[in-house]
Motif scaffolding. Structure first.
Motif, mmCIF file in Angstrom:
data_model
loop_
_atom_site.group_PDB
_atom_site.id
_atom_site.type_symbol
_atom_site.label_atom_id
_atom_site.label_comp_id
_atom_site.label_asym_id
_atom_site.label_seq_id
_atom_site.Cartn_x
_atom_site.Cartn_y
_atom_site.Cartn_z
ATOM 1 N N GLY A 75 0.791 -1.221 0.000
ATOM 2 C CA GLY A 75 0.000 0.000 0.000
ATOM 3 C C GLY A 75 0.824 1.271 0.000
ATOM 4 O O GLY A 75 0.283 2.376 0.076
ATOM 5 N N TRP A 76 2.143 1.107 -0.109
ATOM 6 C CA TRP A 76 3.042 2.262 -0.034
ATOM 7 C C TRP A 76 2.763 3.252 -1.175
ATOM 8 O O TRP A 76 2.832 2.916 -2.336
ATOM 9 C CB TRP A 76 4.480 1.777 -0.114
ATOM 10 N N GLY A 77 2.415 4.480 -0.810
ATOM 11 C CA GLY A 77 2.127 5.495 -1.810
ATOM 12 C C GLY A 77 0.787 5.334 -2.491
ATOM 13 O O GLY A 77 0.469 6.077 -3.422
ATOM 14 N N GLY A 78 -0.015 4.364 -2.037
ATOM 15 C CA GLY A 78 -1.309 4.127 -2.659
ATOM 16 C C GLY A 78 -2.273 5.294 -2.464
ATOM 17 O O GLY A 78 -2.250 5.972 -1.438
ATOM 18 N N LYS A 79 -3.106 5.528 -3.462
ATOM 19 C CA LYS A 79 -4.073 6.625 -3.409
ATOM 20 C C LYS A 79 -5.488 6.106 -3.229
ATOM 21 O O LYS A 79 -5.782 4.952 -3.518
ATOM 22 C CB LYS A 79 -3.981 7.466 -4.683
#
Length: 386
Positions: free
Chosen positions: A359-363
């Motif tokens: 989910g790193w940097g997920g929008k």
């Protein structure tokens, strides 16, 4: 699928070599991976226009490209004994105009006007990742908990919260294996404040006057006698108004003090690295998009100017919702209590993303109606509920 080590290497390149603010770097990891630009070598061979579509900023795009070329060239040099001709010296860029006055500097950092119409806000949704949402929560919170601070200080302190939180998260999920600078004691001796319950090391900006001084006619005769000397005047001003603050960038301080950095380049207490207000503002301005399923399809191609205006409008909507939230509690909660609650409010409305590194940097979507629902119930609503 990229390993945690690959993610860590890319993040380290962006934040350390390319000097991209950590929170902003985190938000671009997924886009870079999707574009197969997940190494310095790949980035070095990219076209600057391609990078501009990802970073949405010409300066940052060129910054990343130049850093990638520099790192790649250094690696090639270390792998071969062949001499490489030095590039031609860069011409110094001319500086036009005069430096901004403090008042002009603060005015240049103004954020878009907050939209406070509840009907408009109730139906509004913005599309973003978590780091800039923390930044928006923090910079608006400081208007109510530290109203004496100028916008430059509020942006700097809010960026400190955001970057330090991102670093902690990166370490926790295994993307970054280096211990956070704050946990290693960097910045000891500098004053501490709390923002969204996070302790920040700050630097006092003594002597920074960003507002027009009060005219002498505003003082009564007894005050004028008390402030007869310049020293007394200065002491009175400092007692009446705390100094402006900068958030100290502990990660940059740690890096600058690394063993492989020459003594002449190391930071000292008189030259501490800070989170700049300009970078924080630029990050906010470009971070809040319209959800893909809400974008208006037109016959004309969306220009960069139109996209920028749309994002600024979305930021104004978000800031308006946050102001209404904080104002509803401002006369009920102490500043300390409001600071404690702010993080919980953020957690309740932040976009849903996959857990861990995935989910790193997920929008995701942020419904502004959800922010408005966090406001303190009015006495009328309480009476009806009872």
């Amino acid at each position: 699928m990229a390993s945690a080590g690959d993610l860590q290497a890319l993040l380290r390149f962006l934040s350390q070599d390319a000097k991209v603010p950590l929170a902003q770097a985190m938000g671009k990891i997924k886009e870079l991976q999707a574009a197969k630009l997940n190494t310095a070598s790949n980035l070095a061979g990219a076209n600057v226009d391609r990078l501009k579509t990802i970073f949405e900023d010409d300066k940052i795009a060129r910054q990343v490209l130049n850093a990638a070329k520099r790192v790649s060239k250094k690696r090639r040099s270390s792998e071969s004994s062949a001499s490489v001709p030095a590039p031609p010296p860069k011409k110094a860029k001319p500086v036009y105009g005069q430096p901004l006055s403090p008042a002009e500097f603060e005015a240049s950092l103004a954020l878009p006007e907050a939209e406070r119409d509840e009907t408009t806000l109730m139906g509004a949704v913005v599309y973003t990742n978590r780091a800039p949402l923390v930044l928006a929560f923090a910079v608006t919170l400081l208007k109510y908990t530290m109203p004496e601070q100028p916008i430059s200080s509020r942006l700097s302190l809010a960026q400190a919260v955001t970057s330090m939180n991102s670093k902690t998260k990166a370490v926790h999920i295994g993307i970054d294996r280096e211990k956070a600078a704050e946990d290693e004691g960097w910045g000891k001796g500098q004053p501490l404040i709390k923002v969204m319950t996070r302790e920040l090391r700050v630097m006092k900006r003594w002597g920074y006057e960003w507002e027009e001084p009060a005219t002498q006619s505003t003082f009564d005769s007894s005050t004028q006698e008390t402030l007869a000397s310049p020293q007394a005047t200065l002491a009175h001003e400092y007692a009446a108004k705390p100094p402006a603050l900068w958030g100290v960038d502990l990660e940059a301080l740690k890096k600058a003090s690394a063993p492989n950095i020459t003594t002449s380049n190391r930071s000292s207490l008189s030259d501490l690295p800070i989170y700049t207000a300009q970078s924080a503002r630029a990050y906010l301005i470009k971070a809040f998009d319209t959800p893909p399923d809400r974008k208006v399809v037109t016959s004309k191609k969306q220009t960069a100017k139109m996209t920028s205006a749309e994002k600024e409008r979305n930021l104004g909507l978000l800031l308006g919702a946050l102001e209404l939230l904080y104002e509803s509690w401002a006369n009920v909660l102490s500043k300390e209590d409001m600071d404690k609650r702010a993080w919980g409010w953020y957690v309740r409305v932040r976009p849903d993303v996959a857990t861990g590194a995935a989910g790193w940097g997920g929008k995701g979507n942020v419904k502004l109606a959800d922010i408005l629902e966090l406001r303190r119930p009015s006495d009328t609503v309480k009476a009806e509920a009872g």
